[in-house]
Scaffold this active site. Structure first.
Site, PDB file in Angstrom:
ATOM      1  N   CYS A  86     -14.535   7.713  -4.712  1.00  0.00           N
ATOM      2  CA  CYS A  86     -15.029   9.250  -4.184  1.00  0.00           C
ATOM      3  C   CYS A  86     -15.418   9.562  -5.921  1.00  0.00           C
ATOM      4  CB  CYS A  86     -13.524  10.004  -4.252  1.00  0.00           C
ATOM      5  SG  CYS A  86     -12.292   9.441  -6.033  1.00  0.00           S
TER       6      CYS A  86
ATOM      7  N   CYS B  81     -13.541   8.737 -10.776  1.00  0.00           N
ATOM      8  CA  CYS B  81     -13.546   7.530 -11.866  1.00  0.00           C
ATOM      9  C   CYS B  81     -14.525   8.017 -12.995  1.00  0.00           C
ATOM     10  CB  CYS B  81     -13.766   6.451 -11.825  1.00  0.00           C
ATOM     11  SG  CYS B  81     -11.619   5.728 -11.509  1.00  0.00           S
TER      12      CYS B  81
ATOM     13  N   CYS C 163      -9.664   1.753  -7.825  1.00  0.00           N
ATOM     14  CA  CYS C 163      -9.848   1.126  -6.484  1.00  0.00           C
ATOM     15  C   CYS C 163     -11.168   0.121  -6.702  1.00  0.00           C
ATOM     16  CB  CYS C 163     -11.048   2.206  -5.685  1.00  0.00           C
ATOM     17  SG  CYS C 163     -10.204   4.023  -5.539  1.00  0.00           S
TER      18      CYS C 163
ATOM     19  N   CYS D 132      -6.147   6.467 -10.992  1.00  0.00           N
ATOM     20  CA  CYS D 132      -6.813   7.074  -9.753  1.00  0.00           C
ATOM     21  C   CYS D 132      -6.466   8.384 -10.555  1.00  0.00           C
ATOM     22  CB  CYS D 132      -6.425   6.861  -9.110  1.00  0.00           C
ATOM     23  SG  CYS D 132      -7.146   7.478  -7.102  1.00  0.00           S
TER      24      CYS D 132
ATOM     25  N   HIS E  56       7.781   4.674 -18.380  1.00  0.00           N
ATOM     26  CA  HIS E  56       9.038   5.407 -17.970  1.00  0.00           C
ATOM     27  C   HIS E  56       9.790   5.098 -19.648  1.00  0.00           C
ATOM     28  CE1 HIS E  56      12.739   5.770 -16.669  1.00  0.00           C
ATOM     29  NE2 HIS E  56      13.472   4.559 -17.193  1.00  0.00           N
TER      30      HIS E  56
ATOM     31  N   CYS F 193       8.293   7.091 -21.825  1.00  0.00           N
ATOM     32  CA  CYS F 193       8.623   9.143 -21.406  1.00  0.00           C
ATOM     33  C   CYS F 193       9.447   9.706 -22.578  1.00  0.00           C
ATOM     34  CB  CYS F 193       8.857   8.717 -19.997  1.00  0.00           C
ATOM     35  SG  CYS F 193       9.521  10.680 -19.600  1.00  0.00           S
TER      36      CYS F 193
ATOM     37  N   CYS G   7      14.324  13.791 -15.623  1.00  0.00           N
ATOM     38  CA  CYS G   7      14.412  13.986 -15.620  1.00  0.00           C
ATOM     39  C   CYS G   7      13.497  13.243 -13.916  1.00  0.00           C
ATOM     40  CB  CYS G   7      14.847  11.999 -15.552  1.00  0.00           C
ATOM     41  SG  CYS G   7      14.371  10.449 -14.325  1.00  0.00           S
TER      42      CYS G   7
ATOM     43  N   CYS H 200       9.865   9.649  -9.058  1.00  0.00           N
ATOM     44  CA  CYS H 200       8.445   9.111 -10.292  1.00  0.00           C
ATOM     45  C   CYS H 200       8.785   7.659 -10.244  1.00  0.00           C
ATOM     46  CB  CYS H 200       9.221   9.666 -11.390  1.00  0.00           C
ATOM     47  SG  CYS H 200       8.313   9.544 -12.340  1.00  0.00           S
TER      48      CYS H 200
ATOM     49  N   CYS I 292       5.362  10.802 -11.955  1.00  0.00           N
ATOM     50  CA  CYS I 292       4.179  10.351 -11.802  1.00  0.00           C
ATOM     51  C   CYS I 292       3.939   9.220 -10.785  1.00  0.00           C
ATOM     52  CB  CYS I 292       4.207   9.143 -12.980  1.00  0.00           C
ATOM     53  SG  CYS I 292       3.594   7.402 -13.023  1.00  0.00           S
TER      54      CYS I 292
ATOM     55  N   CYS J 125      -0.644   5.642 -10.423  1.00  0.00           N
ATOM     56  CA  CYS J 125      -1.930   5.303 -10.439  1.00  0.00           C
ATOM     57  C   CYS J 125      -2.461   4.137 -11.228  1.00  0.00           C
ATOM     58  CB  CYS J 125      -2.635   6.921 -10.392  1.00  0.00           C
ATOM     59  SG  CYS J 125      -3.253   7.055 -12.558  1.00  0.00           S
TER      60      CYS J 125
END
Ligand code: SF4
Ligand code: SF4
Length: 305
Positions: free
Chosen positions: A50, A53, A147, A185, A221, A224, A244, A250, A278, A281
């Site tokens: 797409c 990036c 991708c 992504c 995680h 975070c 959270c 997530c 999240c 990605c």
């Protein structure tokens, strides 16, 4: 401020990258300042992509995109950025792919439609054909974005193209070509430019699961700032709540990336900081399985089928 010499060097490098013609003699001379022994050429091609990036790469802070194509690499061709097109572009691409071995690094954005080669054609030939030929001449391959690494969104369940990432594409054809995978992504600009900088100044980066260890070793995680909330079972019940985001889908617990410490957009924000879970990605499974929360319509309303 640019002095004249810097300006000419920049103009020359941009002209080299974007394929414009008509350089002045001083600009041509300045182009020689780029040492081809230490600054690799970068050939950037796109498959099923797409272009997200590429857009993300242009948001880099340090090094800047400008510096990356002048000081740290020679961007010889980029599908979107180069002014060169048509027969001239194909001549340039083929001169590298069929040229001298070890002369360039191949950067790929987008998936490869392995089950439907006609879904991605460049100059009447399948994209896959260029990748097979390039494996004989490139000095290294970098897959940019989810991708290019694993198929990403084009490889979602039900897609008939049989989209795969670059490493799997080579594996399935028994081509022994190592690939550095930089997932996301879109991809974070630091992850790409810093990897390429490392390739130039030091050599191959230390990898974990085919990706640069420095960015992808730690579970998101655990980095975070809401990990304390997770441990104390303080969960957000709807988007916008503090706490959270695990119960809102997530995927931080199964994603390996340094977003919580690196942040995005020049260090201004990142997904969880904006109260967005999240979506994994940077995970190899991103967007490929229907049962991941990415596909959930909303909590309690079922899933896409
Ligand atoms: S918000 Fe996500 S990444 Fe952060 S602690 Fe909760 S589940 Fe883990
Ligand atoms: S926090 Fe998750 S969804 Fe957001 S950029 Fe990082 S890996 Fe991707």
């Amino acid at each position: 401020m640019f002095d004249r010499r810097k300006f000419l060097k920049l103009a020359a490098a941009l002209a080299a990258a974007f394929g414009t013609k008509g350089l002045s003699q001083p600009a041509r001379a300045a182009l020689n300042d780029i040492d081809p022994r230490t600054v690799p050429k970068l050939l950037y091609l796109q498959g099923l992509s797409c272009t997200g990036c590429s857009i993300s790469l242009l948001q880099a802070d340090s090094p800047s995109p400008l510096s990356m194509i002048t000081d740290y690499s020679q961007l010889v061709f980029h599908t979107d950025l180069s002014a060169t097109s048509g027969a001239q572009a194909m001549e340039l691409i083929n001169s590298f792919i069929d040229g001298q071995a070890g002369d360039y690094v191949l950067a790929i954005e987008g998936a490869i439609p392995a089950g439907m080669p006609e879904a991605c054609i460049i100059d009447h030939k399948p994209f896959a054909d260029y990748l097979e030929r390039a494996a004989r001449t490139m000095s290294g391959a970098v897959a940019i974005g989810s991708c290019a690494c694993d198929g990403g969104i084009p490889a979602a369940e039900g897609n008939p193209t049989g989209a795969v990432g670059l490493a799997e594409f080579y594996r399935n054809r028994n081509i022994n070509q190592p690939v550095i995978n930089i997932r996301g992504c879109p991809v974070h600009p630091d992850w790409v430019w810093h990897t390429i900088t490392h390739l130039v100044l030091v050599g191959n980066p230390n990898l974990v699961n085919g990706s640069p260890r420095v960015f992808f070793e730690r579970r998101l995680h655990e980095l975070c700032p809401r990990y304390y909330d997770f441990q104390e079972e303080i969960f957000a019940e709807k988007l916008g709540d503090r706490g959270c985001l695990f119960r809102l889908g997530c995927l931080g617990p199964i994603t390996f990336a340094d977003c919580p410490t690196r942040w995005w957009n020049g260090g201004r924000t990142w997904c969880v900081d904006t109260n967005a879970p999240c979506i994994g990605c940077a995970s190899p499974k991103f967007a490929r399985q229907k049962d991941l929360p990415f596909y959930r319509l909303s909590e309690g309303k079922g899933r896409n089928s």
